[in-house]
Design an enzyme around this catalytic site. Sequence first.
Site, PDB file in Angstrom:
ATOM      1  N   LYS A 143       8.532  -4.091 -41.467  1.00  0.00           N
ATOM      2  CA  LYS A 143       8.785  -5.500 -41.784  1.00  0.00           C
ATOM      3  C   LYS A 143      10.253  -5.891 -41.754  1.00  0.00           C
ATOM      4  O   LYS A 143      11.121  -5.139 -42.172  1.00  0.00           O
ATOM      5  CB  LYS A 143       8.248  -5.829 -43.193  1.00  0.00           C
TER       6      LYS A 143
ATOM      7  N   GLU B 121      12.990 -18.515 -46.160  1.00  0.00           N
ATOM      8  CA  GLU B 121      11.932 -18.781 -47.144  1.00  0.00           C
ATOM      9  C   GLU B 121      12.508 -19.361 -48.425  1.00  0.00           C
ATOM     10  O   GLU B 121      11.936 -20.275 -49.036  1.00  0.00           O
ATOM     11  CB  GLU B 121      11.183 -17.484 -47.457  1.00  0.00           C
TER      12      GLU B 121
ATOM     13  N   HIS C 136       1.134 -31.776 -35.995  1.00  0.00           N
ATOM     14  CA  HIS C 136       0.046 -31.103 -36.733  1.00  0.00           C
ATOM     15  C   HIS C 136       0.099 -29.587 -36.519  1.00  0.00           C
ATOM     16  O   HIS C 136      -0.928 -28.918 -36.612  1.00  0.00           O
ATOM     17  CB  HIS C 136      -1.339 -31.624 -36.314  1.00  0.00           C
TER      18      HIS C 136
ATOM     19  N   SER D 286      10.533  -4.558 -46.326  1.00  0.00           N
ATOM     20  CA  SER D 286       9.463  -4.435 -47.297  1.00  0.00           C
ATOM     21  C   SER D 286       9.561  -3.052 -47.941  1.00  0.00           C
ATOM     22  O   SER D 286       9.877  -2.073 -47.265  1.00  0.00           O
ATOM     23  CB  SER D 286       8.116  -4.594 -46.588  1.00  0.00           C
TER      24      SER D 286
END
Length: 466
Positions: A291, A298, A163, A285
């Site tokens: 970043k 992803e 979980h 970024s």
Amino acid sequence: MPADDTTRGRLWGGRFAGSPDEAFDRLNDSLPVDRRLWPHDLRGSRAHARMLGAQGIIPAEDAASILAGLDQVGQELGSGEFVFQPGDEDIHTAVERRLTEIAGDAGRRVHTARSRNDQVITDVLLYVRETLEAQEGLLAELMSALLDQAESQIDSILPGYTHLQRAQPVRLAHHLLAYVAMFDRDRTRLRIAWAASRDECPLGSGALSGVGFPVDREAVATELGFERPSANSMDAVGSRDALADYLHFAAQLGVHLSRLGAEFVWWSSEECGFVEVADSFASGSSMLPQKKNPDAAELARAKAARITADAAGLGGVLAGLPLAYNKDLQEDKHFLFDAIDTLDLLLPAVTGMVATATFRPDRMNDATASGFLAATDLADHLVRSGTPFRRAHEIVGALVSACVAAGHGLEEASADQLAAAGLDPDDLPGLTARDSVELKQTRGGTARRPVVDALDAARTRLGTWA
Ligand code: ARG
């Protein structure tokens, strides 16, 4: 103008009066999708022509002219000199049109005892087979990258989650080996699809009912590397099972890659910091200077949607389709090639991301040093001295609750807290993450010995691929 194979610039033009509407052409033409099949189309045509000549179905000189003509067509397609014409509705048409320009009437004989219906599925099966052979190699490379990381991180321990809540400590190697197990099953599915793609050769099925010439189907099947000629002509031209098998393999592999990607996204977050993706597999970024985004992970996470949709798409096209060939089947390649191309993009990128990633045992240690990861081990300890498990669960649960209220982990439990929960402070097991993993000694567990065994077994198994 006489009705011949150039009427309206179409192979099938004889029956037709006017030209096809442009809108119809745009819908009907599959050349943009299927032109990649040209090497497979040439292979199929060579085998077919050789057989027609050998059987005396066409003159031997014509078979020779066809073979020479096909070589030239192949040279033109390979070098990019080939000029496609407006009437080339698919790659089969384009090849035959050009062959006829080169070889004249001999070229007009290549389609004897053949239909595009048995031709197209033969070409596609050859393509699927070749793809699977290449992708098996790509999958093996990914698995070895995971095994290398697992081996070099054999003693790194991180929280295992259920979980997405910290549950019990596990070896990082154990976690990575879970993916190796998934990919190993993908390889089993790959082999099933590969076998399906080389089982029955459709050529000789004609449009749907077989052909009225004494073709040597065995010879064609053998030359093209199939086990045997297909047993039922309608099934051969109307089924797409091998493509469905490919997509089933691809979809499940896509799902596994997605979960691995998700894992890397999460592990590389500042919150976890268990891994740092190499600069070469990350992007920055445009606005936020600090970043470094794990884009490869992803995209791996996202691409499963596309591949599973491809698998569902083919199912949708096939369901409800009466036998035998229907133009609906032209859509099969859209889904097939999309899944193939997606995996061809993904597999090397995920392998590279895994191989170049830097794991951070320091961050994993921080994450396992305190908290409640050993709670189950403490309950198990009580069970070993005779307490029923459900009672032990309650006792440790009460202790956890007291620790949570006091704002610390199990490792800081005081003698009073332990005694209050019903535990003997002088009889406690080791509660470190390392103590915990070493308790899981049985096969499939996360102690050092079974993990090393699993690593060795996975390496051996991978070594037997090929
Ligand atoms: N382009 C077609 C396909 O991909 C080739 C077969 C066409 N057959 C036909 N009877 N129109 O399926």
